[in-house]
Scaffold this motif. Structure first.
Motif, PDB file in Angstrom:
ATOM      1  N   SER A  52       0.850  -1.527   0.187  1.00 44.98           N
ATOM      2  CA  SER A  52       0.032  -0.037  -0.180  1.00 44.98           C
ATOM      3  C   SER A  52       0.748   1.575  -0.477  1.00 44.98           C
ATOM      4  N   ALA A  53       0.304   3.020   0.048  1.00 47.25           N
ATOM      5  CA  ALA A  53       0.675   3.739   0.168  1.00 47.25           C
ATOM      6  C   ALA A  53       1.858   3.837   1.227  1.00 47.25           C
ATOM      7  N   SER A  54       1.139   2.914   2.268  1.00 39.12           N
ATOM      8  CA  SER A  54       2.080   3.525   3.605  1.00 39.12           C
ATOM      9  C   SER A  54       2.564   1.737   3.949  1.00 39.12           C
ATOM     10  N   TYR A  55       2.283   0.555   2.755  1.00 44.30           N
ATOM     11  CA  TYR A  55       2.988  -0.064   4.152  1.00 44.30           C
ATOM     12  C   TYR A  55       4.096  -0.928   2.088  1.00 44.30           C
ATOM     13  N   SER A  56       5.570  -1.458   2.736  1.00 43.70           N
ATOM     14  CA  SER A  56       5.697  -2.323   2.237  1.00 43.70           C
ATOM     15  C   SER A  56       6.743  -3.783   2.519  1.00 43.70           C
ATOM     16  N   PRO A  57       5.603  -4.625   1.940  1.00 43.66           N
ATOM     17  CA  PRO A  57       5.481  -6.100   2.544  1.00 43.66           C
ATOM     18  C   PRO A  57       7.422  -6.551   3.005  1.00 43.66           C
ATOM     19  N   LEU A  58       8.497  -5.462   1.914  1.00 46.92           N
ATOM     20  CA  LEU A  58       9.814  -5.820   2.280  1.00 46.92           C
ATOM     21  C   LEU A  58      10.026  -5.711   3.894  1.00 46.92           C
ATOM     22  N   ALA A  59       9.060  -5.115   4.437  1.00 43.94           N
ATOM     23  CA  ALA A  59       9.988  -5.121   5.606  1.00 43.94           C
ATOM     24  C   ALA A  59       9.284  -6.323   6.358  1.00 43.94           C
ATOM     25  N   LEU A  60       8.334  -7.775   6.417  1.00 47.11           N
ATOM     26  CA  LEU A  60       8.892  -8.451   6.285  1.00 47.11           C
ATOM     27  C   LEU A  60       9.749  -9.187   6.820  1.00 47.11           C
ATOM     28  N   PHE A  61      10.813  -9.042   6.222  1.00 47.53           N
ATOM     29  CA  PHE A  61      11.884  -9.808   5.713  1.00 47.53           C
ATOM     30  C   PHE A  61      12.419  -9.008   6.300  1.00 47.53           C
ATOM     31  N   LEU A  62      13.019  -7.427   6.086  1.00 46.27           N
ATOM     32  CA  LEU A  62      14.132  -6.954   7.460  1.00 46.27           C
ATOM     33  C   LEU A  62      14.361  -6.368   8.090  1.00 46.27           C
ATOM     34  N   GLU A  63      12.540  -6.039   8.841  1.00 46.18           N
ATOM     35  CA  GLU A  63      12.509  -5.389  10.134  1.00 46.18           C
ATOM     36  C   GLU A  63      12.650  -6.678  11.151  1.00 46.18           C
ATOM     37  N   PRO A  64      12.712  -7.736  10.630  1.00 46.28           N
ATOM     38  CA  PRO A  64      13.169  -8.325  12.401  1.00 46.28           C
ATOM     39  C   PRO A  64      15.023  -8.261  12.584  1.00 46.28           C
TER      40      PRO A  64
END
Length: 395
Positions: free
Chosen positions: A208-220
């Protein structure tokens, strides 16, 4: 415990003297190994010769960073594509459970004083798990991340993490979203009461405009890094990864300079090289690797820039490892088309910033000793040797 007692490689700390730049001489040379002639004989010329698709590509023109200032400007732009809501690396901490006993999800390790579990809560109800293995004995404050890929067997993880433990590293173990010990489900983006079981290629529906699923990979990785900095105050943090974990070990150190040294293995090729990879041909990668799926992220930088971003900076280094005869992907010798250009660019950026050779270094190891999708014993010996050399002066 010394490196020599654990692995057979003498420790650089035993070397006499310390030259300028803080790197001690090593008493033994870097490990080398010949091409496995038996395996080479079973592969076509496509695994041994430069693919036509890379001939004539000007890699220097392909790269967007030319100076340290360019690198400093590009890094936050990439971070903002992953964390769209804040535009910055996460500052939070994980939930920590200490001394959990031996996790059943992990292979057997020796020399572990304690296992801790970190839980990283993210959007859509997803909670990633990271395991922390503290060594029984250590003479330094160094930490290493190991990241597995798309469900590879855990033998590579066991071999690499054990080598790091034997060298006295506190080791953090990561898995990709939906693999190994991580949850297999994610909340429906339109109905939080519904749990879906997606693959990586299904993730665009969460964008979405405020969320990238790439965060699932990199945020941990980012949240675990915050924990490491707060808890251990390490003298250096290294990162090693295989396959999809090799991709993470390419991208995350490019975004976070707190990763000191990185060793991505069988995890990426620049976009112009992938059509020439013998198997599969073309090599596209999964959702997180594809420019057509991530035009905003990869529109800012191709992988040569990611390699450079992961390597530039005071005392930072990256050694990319690619298996020439890899049974899976990112194989062949197409990497020879960009190796010299990236290495030179990092050297120039380092000289431009401080005029000190320890201010960034990048190189590539072509492993032709086997035909598997793994970090081979030979590659691991080079990693441990490299760490031994370049971390010997650190507490």
């Amino acid at each position: 415990m010394t490196a020599a007692s654990a692995t057979g490689w003498p420790s650089a700390a035993t070397a006499a003297g310390e030259p300028a730049g803080g790197v001690q001489p090593h008493p033994v040379p870097r490990p080398v190994a010949p091409v496995n002639a038996e395996i080479a004989a079973t592969h076509s010329a496509a695994y041994k010769t430069l693919p036509q698709v890379v001939v004539g590509v000007d890699v220097e023109e392909l790269m967007t960073i030319h100076t340290a200032s360019d690198a400093d400007a590009l890094r936050p732009q990439l971070v903002a594509k992953v964390w769209k809501d804040t535009g910055a690396l996460p500052t939070g901490l994980p939930t920590v459970t200490r001394d959990i006993g031996v996790p059943t999800e992990l292979p057997t390790f020796t020399g572990v004083r304690r296992y801790d579990r970190l839980e990283v809560a993210m959007r859509f109800g997803y909670v990633a798990t990271v395991y922390v293995l503290e060594p029984t004995r250590s003479t330094h404050r160094r930490v290493a991340f190991y990241h597995n890929g798309h469900g590879e067997p855990l033998d590579t993880m066991q071999r690499v993490a054990q080598g790091l433990l034997d060298h006295g590293y506190t080791v953090l173990l990561f898995a990709m979203p939906f693999y190994h010990w991580n949850p297999k489900t994610l909340q429906d983006p339109n109905d939080a009461s519904v749990q879906l079981q997606p693959s990586h290629n299904d993730l665009p529906q969460w964008e979405s405009a405020s969320y990238s699923p790439l965060a699932l990979f990199l945020e941990p990785l980012a949240v675990a890094m915050n924990h490491v900095q707060t808890t251990y105050r390490p003298s250096s943090v290294q990162m090693i990864g295989l396959s999809g974990g090799g991709w993470a070990t390419t991208v995350y150190p490019a975004l976070d300079t707190r990763i000191t040294r990185s060793y991505p293995t069988a995890g990426s090729l620049p976009f112009f090289v992938r059509p020439g990879s013998p198997k599969p041909s073309p090599t596209r990668g999964d959702w997180e690797q594809r420019k057509d799926m991530q035009p905003g992220f990869y529109g800012l930088a191709d992988f040569p820039d990611f390699y450079a971003l992961a390597a530039v900076g005071r005392n930072r280094r990256q050694l990319q490892i690619l298996n020439r005869f890899d049974e899976c992907c990112f194989n062949g010798v197409g990497h020879r088309s960009y190796e010299a250009a990236v290495r030179q660019r990092v050297a120039v950026i380092g000289a431009d910033a401080v005029s000190n050779e320890s201010n960034g270094h990048w190189e590539l190891l072509e492993d032709a000793t086997h035909g598997e999708h793994t970090i081979s014993p030979y590659a691991l010996s080079v990693i441990l040797w490299d760490l031994d050399v370049h971390c010997a002066h650190l507490p």
